[in-house]
Structures are given as structure tokens and as C-alpha cells.
Design a protein around this motif. Structure first.
Motif, PDB file in Angstrom:
ATOM      1  N   PRO A   1       0.840  -1.198   0.000  1.00  0.00           N
ATOM      2  CA  PRO A   1       0.000   0.000   0.000  1.00  0.00           C
ATOM      3  C   PRO A   1       0.882   1.258   0.000  1.00  0.00           C
ATOM      4  O   PRO A   1       2.093   1.177   0.144  1.00  0.00           O
ATOM      5  CB  PRO A   1      -0.802  -0.141   1.297  1.00  0.00           C
ATOM      6  CG  PRO A   1       0.040  -0.983   2.177  1.00  0.00           C
ATOM      7  CD  PRO A   1       0.814  -1.903   1.294  1.00  0.00           C
ATOM      8  N   PHE A   2       0.223   2.393  -0.099  1.00  0.00           N
ATOM      9  CA  PHE A   2       0.936   3.678  -0.204  1.00  0.00           C
ATOM     10  C   PHE A   2       0.843   4.416   1.122  1.00  0.00           C
ATOM     11  O   PHE A   2      -0.224   4.506   1.720  1.00  0.00           O
ATOM     12  CB  PHE A   2       0.325   4.512  -1.340  1.00  0.00           C
ATOM     13  CG  PHE A   2       1.053   5.765  -1.630  1.00  0.00           C
ATOM     14  CD1 PHE A   2       0.584   6.983  -1.144  1.00  0.00           C
ATOM     15  CD2 PHE A   2       2.226   5.758  -2.374  1.00  0.00           C
ATOM     16  CE1 PHE A   2       1.272   8.146  -1.424  1.00  0.00           C
ATOM     17  CE2 PHE A   2       2.905   6.916  -2.653  1.00  0.00           C
ATOM     18  CZ  PHE A   2       2.439   8.112  -2.175  1.00  0.00           C
ATOM     19  N   CYS A   3       1.994   4.906   1.624  1.00  0.00           N
ATOM     20  CA  CYS A   3       2.016   5.665   2.874  1.00  0.00           C
ATOM     21  C   CYS A   3       1.596   7.105   2.588  1.00  0.00           C
ATOM     22  O   CYS A   3       2.231   7.801   1.791  1.00  0.00           O
ATOM     23  CB  CYS A   3       3.406   5.628   3.507  1.00  0.00           C
ATOM     24  SG  CYS A   3       3.521   6.552   5.057  1.00  0.00           S
ATOM     25  N   ARG A   4       0.538   7.543   3.258  1.00  0.00           N
ATOM     26  CA  ARG A   4       0.007   8.895   3.003  1.00  0.00           C
ATOM     27  C   ARG A   4       0.874   9.985   3.623  1.00  0.00           C
ATOM     28  O   ARG A   4       0.842  11.126   3.191  1.00  0.00           O
ATOM     29  CB  ARG A   4      -1.416   8.994   3.557  1.00  0.00           C
ATOM     30  CG  ARG A   4      -2.414   8.073   2.872  1.00  0.00           C
ATOM     31  CD  ARG A   4      -3.822   8.321   3.395  1.00  0.00           C
ATOM     32  NE  ARG A   4      -3.883   8.065   4.822  1.00  0.00           N
ATOM     33  CZ  ARG A   4      -4.147   6.861   5.354  1.00  0.00           C
ATOM     34  NH1 ARG A   4      -4.332   5.812   4.547  1.00  0.00           N
ATOM     35  NH2 ARG A   4      -4.196   6.694   6.646  1.00  0.00           N
ATOM     36  N   ASP A   5       1.658   9.645   4.646  1.00  0.00           N
ATOM     37  CA  ASP A   5       2.457  10.672   5.331  1.00  0.00           C
ATOM     38  C   ASP A   5       3.752  10.992   4.585  1.00  0.00           C
ATOM     39  O   ASP A   5       4.057  12.152   4.307  1.00  0.00           O
ATOM     40  CB  ASP A   5       2.780  10.228   6.756  1.00  0.00           C
ATOM     41  CG  ASP A   5       1.548  10.272   7.645  1.00  0.00           C
ATOM     42  OD1 ASP A   5       0.476  10.659   7.134  1.00  0.00           O
ATOM     43  OD2 ASP A   5       1.645   9.911   8.835  1.00  0.00           O
ATOM     44  N   CYS A   6       4.522   9.948   4.270  1.00  0.00           N
ATOM     45  CA  CYS A   6       5.820  10.192   3.625  1.00  0.00           C
ATOM     46  C   CYS A   6       5.776   9.952   2.125  1.00  0.00           C
ATOM     47  O   CYS A   6       6.819  10.041   1.459  1.00  0.00           O
ATOM     48  CB  CYS A   6       6.915   9.347   4.262  1.00  0.00           C
ATOM     49  SG  CYS A   6       6.683   7.576   4.053  1.00  0.00           S
ATOM     50  N   GLN A   7       4.615   9.636   1.590  1.00  0.00           N
ATOM     51  CA  GLN A   7       4.427   9.467   0.156  1.00  0.00           C
ATOM     52  C   GLN A   7       5.380   8.406  -0.424  1.00  0.00           C
ATOM     53  O   GLN A   7       5.927   8.578  -1.502  1.00  0.00           O
ATOM     54  CB  GLN A   7       4.635  10.808  -0.568  1.00  0.00           C
ATOM     55  CG  GLN A   7       3.801  11.944  -0.029  1.00  0.00           C
ATOM     56  CD  GLN A   7       2.305  11.691  -0.217  1.00  0.00           C
ATOM     57  OE1 GLN A   7       1.878  11.219  -1.264  1.00  0.00           O
ATOM     58  NE2 GLN A   7       1.532  12.002   0.811  1.00  0.00           N
ATOM     59  N   SER A   8       5.570   7.325   0.312  1.00  0.00           N
ATOM     60  CA  SER A   8       6.507   6.292  -0.134  1.00  0.00           C
ATOM     61  C   SER A   8       5.851   4.920   0.008  1.00  0.00           C
ATOM     62  O   SER A   8       4.962   4.708   0.841  1.00  0.00           O
ATOM     63  CB  SER A   8       7.795   6.350   0.692  1.00  0.00           C
ATOM     64  OG  SER A   8       8.629   5.265   0.374  1.00  0.00           O
ATOM     65  N   ASP A   9       6.300   3.988  -0.849  1.00  0.00           N
ATOM     66  CA  ASP A   9       5.824   2.610  -0.725  1.00  0.00           C
ATOM     67  C   ASP A   9       6.998   1.634  -0.598  1.00  0.00           C
ATOM     68  O   ASP A   9       6.832   0.428  -0.761  1.00  0.00           O
ATOM     69  CB  ASP A   9       4.975   2.230  -1.944  1.00  0.00           C
ATOM     70  CG  ASP A   9       5.758   2.317  -3.249  1.00  0.00           C
ATOM     71  OD1 ASP A   9       6.939   2.746  -3.198  1.00  0.00           O
ATOM     72  OD2 ASP A   9       5.202   1.960  -4.295  1.00  0.00           O
ATOM     73  N   GLN A  10       8.187   2.161  -0.294  1.00  0.00           N
ATOM     74  CA  GLN A  10       9.379   1.328  -0.210  1.00  0.00           C
ATOM     75  C   GLN A  10       9.669   0.825   1.200  1.00  0.00           C
ATOM     76  O   GLN A  10      10.501  -0.055   1.378  1.00  0.00           O
ATOM     77  CB  GLN A  10      10.592   2.108  -0.723  1.00  0.00           C
ATOM     78  CG  GLN A  10      10.482   2.561  -2.170  1.00  0.00           C
ATOM     79  CD  GLN A  10      11.705   3.337  -2.619  1.00  0.00           C
ATOM     80  OE1 GLN A  10      12.664   3.503  -1.846  1.00  0.00           O
ATOM     81  NE2 GLN A  10      11.683   3.802  -3.857  1.00  0.00           N
TER      82      GLN A  10
END
Length: 305
Positions: A10-19
Motif C-alpha cells: 500500500p501507499f504511505c500517506r504521510d511520507c508518500q513512499s511505498d518502499q
């Protein structure tokens, strides 16, 4: 923590990262290790609930007891446990009444009774399972409908012992189950025509077990079994109860081996035969001592008349 495949991240809404998204199976959460944001908190752990020693790393087995082939319903329902308070007791009883049908309740009661009796007397699980199978057949054919449950269960255990080559006498099963011997006999007569033929219980079938219960050595057991077989071949004690003859044979053995004199007082408790019956049967047995005792033992033994 275990890293997830990239296509499922999924996509992290806070840091805008999926890694940096990982699964925390201990807390059941999906979180971002970069900023610490919890993305999901409903992660389901699909690994096994217990240790596995299979070659494969992932064992798909989960919770649930094994199927019981003796019961028709699958034991995979959620059960409300009785934890000791009024509410749990009421819910547990209501669920048992609504989910368990009458015939199945009778089966389970019978199975529980068989398990309790067999565990109490250290009877093997093989005999216990055989008795349960016989009880199920009796219940399906309605042979003993309306009869005393304890008497039917005792008869099933008696038959199972004979089928598994570890026979018990009616008196032994009566002591084990606290059911009168006549009640067991009546139930046995009704069940007997509906099962495969059984061999008669003979003295040599039970004398070895009595010797073992009395902690007698293997050499003593062999001689007792040989004497019992000679008694059967000669037919000198025909009509006598096998347990009475077996007790008398062991009583005779105590005179052949003088160091076993102290065992005499325990014979009646192990065999469930009264002391008077043992001594009377022994006196009758002594009339045939030249026929039933091996020649080498007869020449050395000092037997009272």
C-alpha cells in the motif's frame, strides 16, 4: 517483521513512499518503517498456530480439532465455553440444546462414559475405540433402546476386550463400571447376535494377565499358562468359571515356588474371586495334578493335599 511483495504494497500517506512498508505479524499491523505511520491494523496471520516439523516452511493447517469418524456432524463449530459464571453456563447449555440432536447427544454421552471407564482402568485406546464403534452400531440399530446406558456401555467394553484379544471377565467389567454382572450379561445377550462371532474366554487367556497384575516373573507366567492349557485339554475343570480356575492355578503356583507364598493373600483382590472359592477350586484341581503339571515340576514340587 517480513517485507511484502512490491506489487501488494500500500501507499504511505504521510511520507508518500511505498518502499518502507512492512507487515508486523506480532501486532497485526501494516506500518511504514520510514515515518512510523500505521496504515492498517487488521492484518491476518495465515501461518500455522503451532510448531511444525514438515519439510515445507509454510503449513496451511490452522486451528480446529480432528474429525471424529464416529460422529456425523463436523466438529468445526464455534463452541461457547462455560467459564464458571451464570451467563456463560446459560449460553453454553442453550447452544448444546440447539445444536446437538437427541441421537447425537446419546452417542456423545456413551463415548464419554466409555472413555471414563477405560481411562480409570488403564485400558488401551484401541479397546476404547473398538467399544465406541460397537456402541455406535448398537445405537444405530436401536437394539437396546430404552435400556440402562451404563449396562450397554459395560457390555460394549466387554465385547471390545474380547475382540482385541485382551479378554476381561464379566466380574472384572462389573467391578470396573460398577454395573451389576447380571445387567452386563443381559445387554451382552442382546448385542451378541448382531456382531461377529467371539471366541470363548478360556483360563489361559486371563491367567497371564493376573500373573502380571501380581508382579510375578515371566518364568512363573509361562508355567501358569502351560498348566492352564493342560487343564483345558484334559477338560478336568469343565463347567467352572475361567476366573476361578485361573485364580486356583496361580494359588497352585505359589506352592511350586515357595518364595511366592506372600502373594496368596492378594490373589482374591486381583482376580475378584473369593478366598473360599479359590481354595475349593484348588482342591478340585489337585485331584488332577499328575495330568496338568509338567513332569519336571511334579517331581520337585511339594504340594499340600
Amino acid at each position: 517483521m517480513s517485507h511484502r511483495l512490491k506489487k501488494n504494497l500500500p501507499f504511505c500517506r504521510d511520507c508518500q513512499s511505498d518502499q518502507y512498508i512492512t507487515d508486523d505479524t506480532k501486532t497485526g499491523a501494516v506500518l511504514c518503517t520510514n515515518c512510523g505511520c500505521i496504515i492498517e491494523n487488521t492484518l491476518i496471520d495465515e501461518k500455522t498456530e503451532w510448531r511444525t516439523f514438515d519439510d515445507s516452511a509454510n503449513d496451511p493447517s490452522r486451528v480446529g480439532c480432528p474429525n471424529n469418524p464416529l460422529l456425523e456432524s463436523e466438529p468445526l463449530d464455534t463452541m461457547i465455553a462455560n467459564i464458571g459464571n451464570l451467563h456463560s453456563y446459560t449460553l453454553n447449555r442453550t447452544q448444546m440444546k440447539s445444536t446437538m440432536r437427541g441421537p447425537e447427544r446419546q452417542l456423545i454421552n456413551g463415548f464419554n462414559l466409555i472413555s471414563a471407564y477405560c481411562d480409570r482402568s488403564n485400558i488401551s485406546k484401541t479397546i476404547s475405540d473398538r467399544a465406541k464403534l460397537i456402541f455406535k452400531r448398537v445405537d444405530e440399530k436401536k437394539i437396546l433402546k430404552g435400556k440402562n446406558l451404563e449396562g450397554v456401555v459395560a457390555a460394549c467394553i466387554y465385547i471390545a476386550c474380547r475382540q482385541e484379544q485382551s479378554p476381561r471377565t464379566f466380574k472384572e467389567v462389573s467391578v470396573l463400571t460398577a454395573v451389576p454382572k447380571k445387567e452386563i450379561g443381559r445387554s451382552f445377550k442382546l448385542i451378541f447376535p448382531h456382531i461377529e462371532k467371539l471366541q470363548c474366554v478360556t483360563t489361559d487367556d486371563i491367567v497371564a494377565r493376573f500373573c502380571s497384575d501380581l508382579n510375578l516373573g515371566i518364568d512363573v507366567q509361562k508355567i501358569a499358562v502351560q498348566i492352564s492349557k493342560n487343564v483345558i485339554e484334559k477338560g478336568c475343570m469343565a463347567g467352572k468359571s475361567p476366573d476361578s480356575v485361573a485364580a486356583a492355578v496361580i494359588y497352585l503356583i505359589t506352592y511350586i515356588f515357595p518364595n511366592l507364598k506372600g502373594v496368596q493373600k492378594d490373589i482374591q483382590y486381583v482376580t475378584n474371586v473369593t478366598d473360599v472359592t479359590i481354595k475349593n477350586t484348588y482342591k478340585e484341581l489337585m485331584q488332577y495334578k499328575e495330568d496338568i503339571l509338567p513332569k519336571d515340576i511334579l517331581s520337585k514340587a511339594r504340594l499340600p493335599s
